[in-house]
Every structure is written in C-alpha cells, then in structure tokens.
Motif scaffolding. Sequence first.
Motif, PDB file in Angstrom:
ATOM      1  N   MET A 264      -9.257  -0.859  -6.455  1.00 36.86           N
ATOM      2  CA  MET A 264      -8.447  -0.627  -5.256  1.00 36.86           C
ATOM      3  C   MET A 264      -9.308  -0.589  -3.997  1.00 36.86           C
ATOM      4  O   MET A 264      -8.892  -1.054  -2.934  1.00 36.86           O
ATOM      5  CB  MET A 264      -7.628   0.652  -5.419  1.00 36.86           C
ATOM      6  CG  MET A 264      -6.488   0.461  -6.420  1.00 36.86           C
ATOM      7  SD  MET A 264      -5.526   1.946  -6.725  1.00 36.86           S
ATOM      8  CE  MET A 264      -4.659   2.104  -5.169  1.00 36.86           C
TER       9      MET A 264
ATOM     10  N   CYS B 145       1.070   5.962  -7.323  1.00 43.90           N
ATOM     11  CA  CYS B 145      -0.025   6.849  -7.721  1.00 43.90           C
ATOM     12  C   CYS B 145       0.489   8.247  -8.047  1.00 43.90           C
ATOM     13  O   CYS B 145       0.117   8.840  -9.064  1.00 43.90           O
ATOM     14  CB  CYS B 145      -1.047   6.982  -6.596  1.00 43.90           C
ATOM     15  SG  CYS B 145      -2.283   5.718  -6.643  1.00 43.90           S
TER      16      CYS B 145
ATOM     17  N   LEU C  93       2.189   1.861  -3.236  1.00 45.23           N
ATOM     18  CA  LEU C  93       1.163   2.386  -4.144  1.00 45.23           C
ATOM     19  C   LEU C  93       1.009   3.908  -4.015  1.00 45.23           C
ATOM     20  O   LEU C  93       0.633   4.578  -4.973  1.00 45.23           O
ATOM     21  CB  LEU C  93      -0.181   1.702  -3.891  1.00 45.23           C
ATOM     22  CG  LEU C  93      -0.326   0.322  -4.531  1.00 45.23           C
ATOM     23  CD1 LEU C  93      -1.618  -0.336  -4.086  1.00 45.23           C
ATOM     24  CD2 LEU C  93      -0.283   0.428  -6.049  1.00 45.23           C
TER      25      LEU C  93
ATOM     26  N   SER D  45       0.825  -1.213   0.000  1.00 45.98           N
ATOM     27  CA  SER D  45       0.000   0.000   0.000  1.00 45.98           C
ATOM     28  C   SER D  45       0.853   1.254   0.000  1.00 45.98           C
ATOM     29  O   SER D  45       0.565   2.228  -0.687  1.00 45.98           O
ATOM     30  CB  SER D  45      -0.924   0.021   1.209  1.00 45.98           C
ATOM     31  OG  SER D  45      -1.619  -1.181   1.301  1.00 45.98           O
TER      32      SER D  45
END
Lengths: 516, 322
Positions: free
Chosen positions: B216, B172, B168, B165
């Motif tokens: 997600m 992102c 990510l 996470s």
Amino acid sequence: MTEPGQFPLAIEMQDITKRFPGVIANQDVNFSVRPGEIHALLGENGAGKTTLMNILCGLYTAEEGEVFLDGVPVRFHTPHEAIAAGIGMVHQHFMLVEPFTVAENIILGQATGVLREPRQTLHQRLMALADQYGLSLKPEAKIWELSVGEQQRVEILKALYRQAKILILDEPTAVLTPQETEGLITILRRLAAQGTTIIFISHKLKEILAVCDRVTVLRDGKTVGTSDVANCDTHSLAEMMVGREVNLQRPDRTPLPTTPQEPRLHLEGISALGNHQVPALRDIALSVYPGEILGVAGVDGNGQRELEEVIMGLRTPTQGTIHRDGAIAHIPSDRYSMGLISDFTVTENLLMRDIDQPPFNVRGLLHPTKMAAHAAHLVQQFTIRTPSVKTRSGKLSGGNAQKVVVARELSQGHAIILAAQPTRGLDIGAMEFVHGQLMAQRDAGAAILLISTELEEVLRLSDRIAVLYEGRVVGVVRAENADVKQLGLWMAGKSAEGDRQRSAASGAVPSEGAVS
Amino acid sequence: MPWDQVFTLTFLVAILTAGIRLATPVLLAVLGEIITQRSGVMNLGLEGVMLMGGWAGFATTYYLEQSTGLTELSAWIGLGAGIVAGLLMGLLMAVLSITWRTDQVVAGITLVLLGQSLTTYLYRADPALAKARVTGIALRPIPGLSDIPVVGDILFNHSPVVYLSVALVFLCGFLLFRTNWGLQIRAVGENPAAVATSGLNVTRLRYLCTLIGSGMAGLGGAVLTVVQLNLFIEGVTAGRGWIAIAIVFFSRWNPGLALGGALLFGVADALQFRIQALGSEAIPYEFLLMLPYVLTLVVLLFGNARDQTPAALGIPYVKGNR
C-alpha cells in the motif's frame, strides 16, 4: 513400558531427549499417563518438566525418542498438530490477549469463515460449553479485568473448546490464593471424572498429594520414577525430587527482644500510583523492627512491586512518609533488570556498591587485583558456582545469579534489608541457602522486610505476617498465630476489619491474631 | 500578501479539494502501516518504500505510454508496478525483521536508505526520465453528486484513486474489527505467543501484514508521481513516509482517525502550495514548505496514544525461546 491388563495409555513418551545450547533439558525421559487420571509431573525448577510438556504440545521437537497417543505413534511439529490431536496446555504464563474479550480469546484461531460470528450467538455457545463443565464464564469481559483465577478458567475453557482430551497445567497454583486453588482442584476432579486426562506440573508437594492419582518425578532432566500418590508422603516426594533430605520446617530462631524498640523502617499512610496511573498502594502503614522478619504475603500484582519501589525511592509516593534508620540492602524482585547487569562480570556485579570505595578505588582509579580477590572471597563464602570471577553474570544459572545479588547485598551487614521475591525461580537447594542467609541476618539484628508471593516462604521465615490486597494492608498477624485459611481469605480481600465486625455481630470473640 | 484572495469561497473549495487529493498518497501508506503495526511489526522504512513505489510507478507508466500511447491504461499498470515495488521492499523488511529478527528500527532505516539511494541512481541512469511527464488518470466526477454546489466540487470531483483510498479506510476497519483474520492480526500484535499456542502461524501472519503494508505504501508513492505530480524527481516523497508513521501512532492504529490525520496533512499541503502560488513575500517559501509537517505534528500531539499501542509492537517473536 506398556503396562499389562490396561487400556492403551493415553500418553506414552519413550526415551525423550532434548538439548538446548549448553544444556540437556531432557535426557532419555520416560513418561506415561493412563486415560482419565490426574498425573503429577514433579521436579525442581530446571528439572525439565516444562520442556517435556512443550514437546508434547508441539512447541519444541524432541531430538530423540517417541511419543504415543492412545498407542499410536505421533510426532508434532507445531502446536496446531498437537491441538488437533486433542492436547491442550494451560501455560504458567497465560497465553491470553489482554485487551481482547474472553470470547475472542477462546475462539482465536478456531473460527472459520471470513466474518466474525455475531457476539450474541457466540456468547450463548460459549456459555453452554462452560455450563457443560460447570465453569462460570463472563464472555464479554476483557481479560485484563479478570482475576488471575478467572483468567486460568479462560485458559482451561480455551483448551476444552479445542476439544482437548488431555489437559496439561503448568504450575497452575503458583499465582492462586488458597481458595482459588481449592476451586481449581474441584474443576480438575470434575474434568477427570468426565474422562479428561490431566497432567499437573508442580513442585508443591501438598497439592500433588491432595489432587493427583500418580506422580512422575524428574530430576536434572532425567526420570527418577513414577509412583501411586497413595504410597507417597511429602518427605518421600521431596527426597525423590531433590535426591536428599529436605528441611521443610520453620528454622530455629532467637526470640524477639522483649524491650520496646524503635522501628528501623517505618511507613506511614503511603499511597502511590502504578504504571497505568491507577492507585497501586493505598494508605500503607508498616513498621519493621530490628531483629525481626516482617513478611508481606499476597497474590502477585497487588502492589508488591510498587511497595518495593517506593521503599527504595524508585517510585514517588503521592502521600505519606517513609522513615529509614540506616542503609538498606535490597534484593530486588527482578534480579535481571534490577539486581544485576548481565553483561558485567561476577566481580563487577559483586562490587557494584563499593566501586568508589578504597581499597578498590584509589583516587578514581580501580584496583582490579583487590577487586578480584574480594570477589573470590565472596564467591567462596556464598558458594556461588561460577567458572571464574571474570564470567559474565548473565551466564550463571538463576540460583547462582541470585547468590551474587545476595552476596553483594548481605555481606556488609546493613541495618535494613528489603528482600523481594528472594527465591523466585530458584531450586530448593538455592532457596534454602537464601533463607539461611536471611535468618542469619535476622538473628544478627537486621530489620528485614520480606515481600513474597510464595505463602510457604512467608510462613517459614516471618516473625509477623502482613497481607497485601489491592494495594492495602488487609491484616497483620504474628506468625505463630497465623492460620493459612485466614491468610487466604485476606489474600482474597476479606479484611481483618470485616472479620471483626462479623464475629462481633455473631457474638464471637474477635480473632486474637489480628493486629492492625 | 493579498489576504482578500485567501478568504473566499472559491479559494476554500480549491484548498479542500486539493487537500483531499494530496492526502491520498499519505493515507494509503498510513492504512497499510496500521495493518503492519497491528500485527506487531514496525516498518519505519515507509519513506524508502514510497520512493521505490513512486519511481517504479512513474518509470513503468512513462515507458508504456511512450511505446503504446495508451495514457490511462499505462497509468493503471504503473500503479500496479508501484505495488509490486512496495511488495519487494516489504519482503526485504519481513526477511530482515521477522526471519532474521534484526532490530526493526535498523531494518526500517535500511529500507529508507536503500529506497533513497536506489531511486536516485535509477533516476540518473536514464536522463530522459528527468524531463519526462506522464498524463496520469483523468478526474471522474460522480454523476449527480458532483453537481451539488460546493460539496460536490470538494468531495465528488476526483480521480478514481481518491475514491478507492477512501473505500480502503472502511475496508481496513472492516478487516481489523469485523473479520476473523483481523482478530488474528490484532492478537499477533498483542501477544504472539498466545497466537502460536492457539495453533496459528505467527510468522506467516506477520509476513502477510508487512507485505500488505508496504504494498500500500508503494501504491501511495506511485499515486503521488503518476496521478498527482505526473513526474518523478529525487526525494519526491519529501518526508511523506515519516509523516505517515507519525499519523499511524497518533491515530491510535485506527483507520478512521488516520483518515482525519491524512486529510489534515493534505489540506495544510494544499494551503502551502496556494500561498506560494499567490507569490507572497511576507512569508519565506521554506517556511511554507515546512507548514504541513509542523501543523500535522502539532495537532496530532494532542492525541495520546500510549495505552493503545499493540503490546508486542517492534518485538521479534522467537519460537521456543526460553
């Protein structure tokens, strides 16, 4: 329609038909453009110019008809296909992403690969491209920081970056100052000389005469004809466009009263913030006297909206005082959000101001027959074209919707009239009507403040002209002393004060027109 | 209230460790929603999407575990099922809001109601599921780093899902601000007409971003049930989908700030759990349950998001509109 002894036509559109629900936007339209020429597409609002061009650039698909590019038949279903074929369009409302930089907007959708190109090489590449066409460019500037003229250059470069051989400009001068317009014309001439074919959509006759080689006129969705601009003048073009004689002169007017008068509307030291909490009006002082039209000129976005709102009490000024002597009639700049309730009927919209007054309202109960009768009277008096007074006002055309607003606001003889962009988006017929109504009110003694971004409109109607730039009144001049060039400089922010200082320094006599 | 048990290093380490862990499901949903909203689609249905992901993930893991006995592999496949459930919900959102141009608030609430009712039904359909527990995924301390005192325990002694996470967050940010595709996503959220006239496909971009976002969120729901709680109950997400939407707004669509917002929620949630576990009678447990939500919202309220809102957020794009 192939013309003998010519290169293949750059564009040939044959018998194009496009319908929208309830409207035929284009009917059997024929339109052809020679390579390397600047070709004007002329017509009133709603004549079908933009629709035709949107078909050419792949936004719409025609139901009937054929399009040839360099003699080869094409049929675009998406803008992507049109771009690939070398067609670039500069839309009337710019298609730019405001928080992005100039460079980001230009490469949007064109960059290949996953990672973005490093800023430096990208900017160098774009500067080189801009140089090639003699355009100035600030690749790192954000779009919202740029003036409208600069934004337009970004749009042009965007098209050129996509290797457009045909450049379509939709009403390119509507938002420009006269000086910016000159700049644009220079750019277009240079592009045409370098082989770019240019389509110039406009309803401004003088510009077409000044810039274009040939002109095609559309009326009510049909082709009226194509001629060499060399054989045209403003009158012949206007006649082709509207199909009748048009009055382009300043209307006759009763002279202003010679005895001193008290202003009906008086603004002193008004400052106000805009929607982004930045100053939008700065120290505005204006007085409007009975029997005159004070025109406020300026490029869109220089405080017109805020000025209108402050006068109507919709926006609280941070400083200054407003004195009104009498009730105000208001023709708002945005007729659909402020002037009308689209879901209400023509009757309801016409009587909105009187809905609590007898005879329409007796002890809290509405009187529908009296309302309908009065509405029918106004519909006739103001020649509003509507199927019935019960029609939803959102269904009316722009011109007739505006007539509803005008009928409601001007039928009661208010002492003060605030008319903001009163003819925006109207065709010549409706425009003349609105102008006639304003002139009649003026002659009847109303004090009229006209806020308009159409300089021609301001010149035509006003007794005095004020110019708004970045929220300031940069100059006020009597209409008969007004000089378009001078007004253009004011609209670009060169103040009357500055002029006087400069001319004083050079020993010249200060301009007589500048009254502060 | 045994306050002396609260202000100790052990307690603090435990709270922060658990906080990071509890932040993960919300963080995943937030990151996905940032991408969705950056493209101009406001998916208010996260709560429903997370519930569906949570149920699909848990049920898949449980049945697989029962039949194969492979606990960890089942959990990973379960997380995959959570993503698939999220994608299906996302597809529904995309069809409703992009193709049919339904009002996005209505479409989002439809998703929430659908997720709540469908998971309740499915949960009750198999009584075994109510008592079921799954093993989940074991912690993977990072060799070397996890031995650092205090910091090692807090940061480097987590399930691989947590590391993923956090990775990510950077992915992102990278996607949105460093890639050409990210430029297109942000452009379509600001001015879809400009994107369309540039020759790009607005519908496709928005579909993809809506799918990524709900995928997600589905994963977030599955992480909650499979990895953290190891069980599924009705309404297990308990408003995490709504908190995620609040964090998206207040973090100004910025993945880095969103990490902070999610951590804030996670730590407050951990604190609430611990204080409850200490058996305090001074504070009613309902108040403690409320604490993470209220605290997160209060802190976030200080962020002012108005000017960064994608200009076309929530507005359907109509091609050829006039």
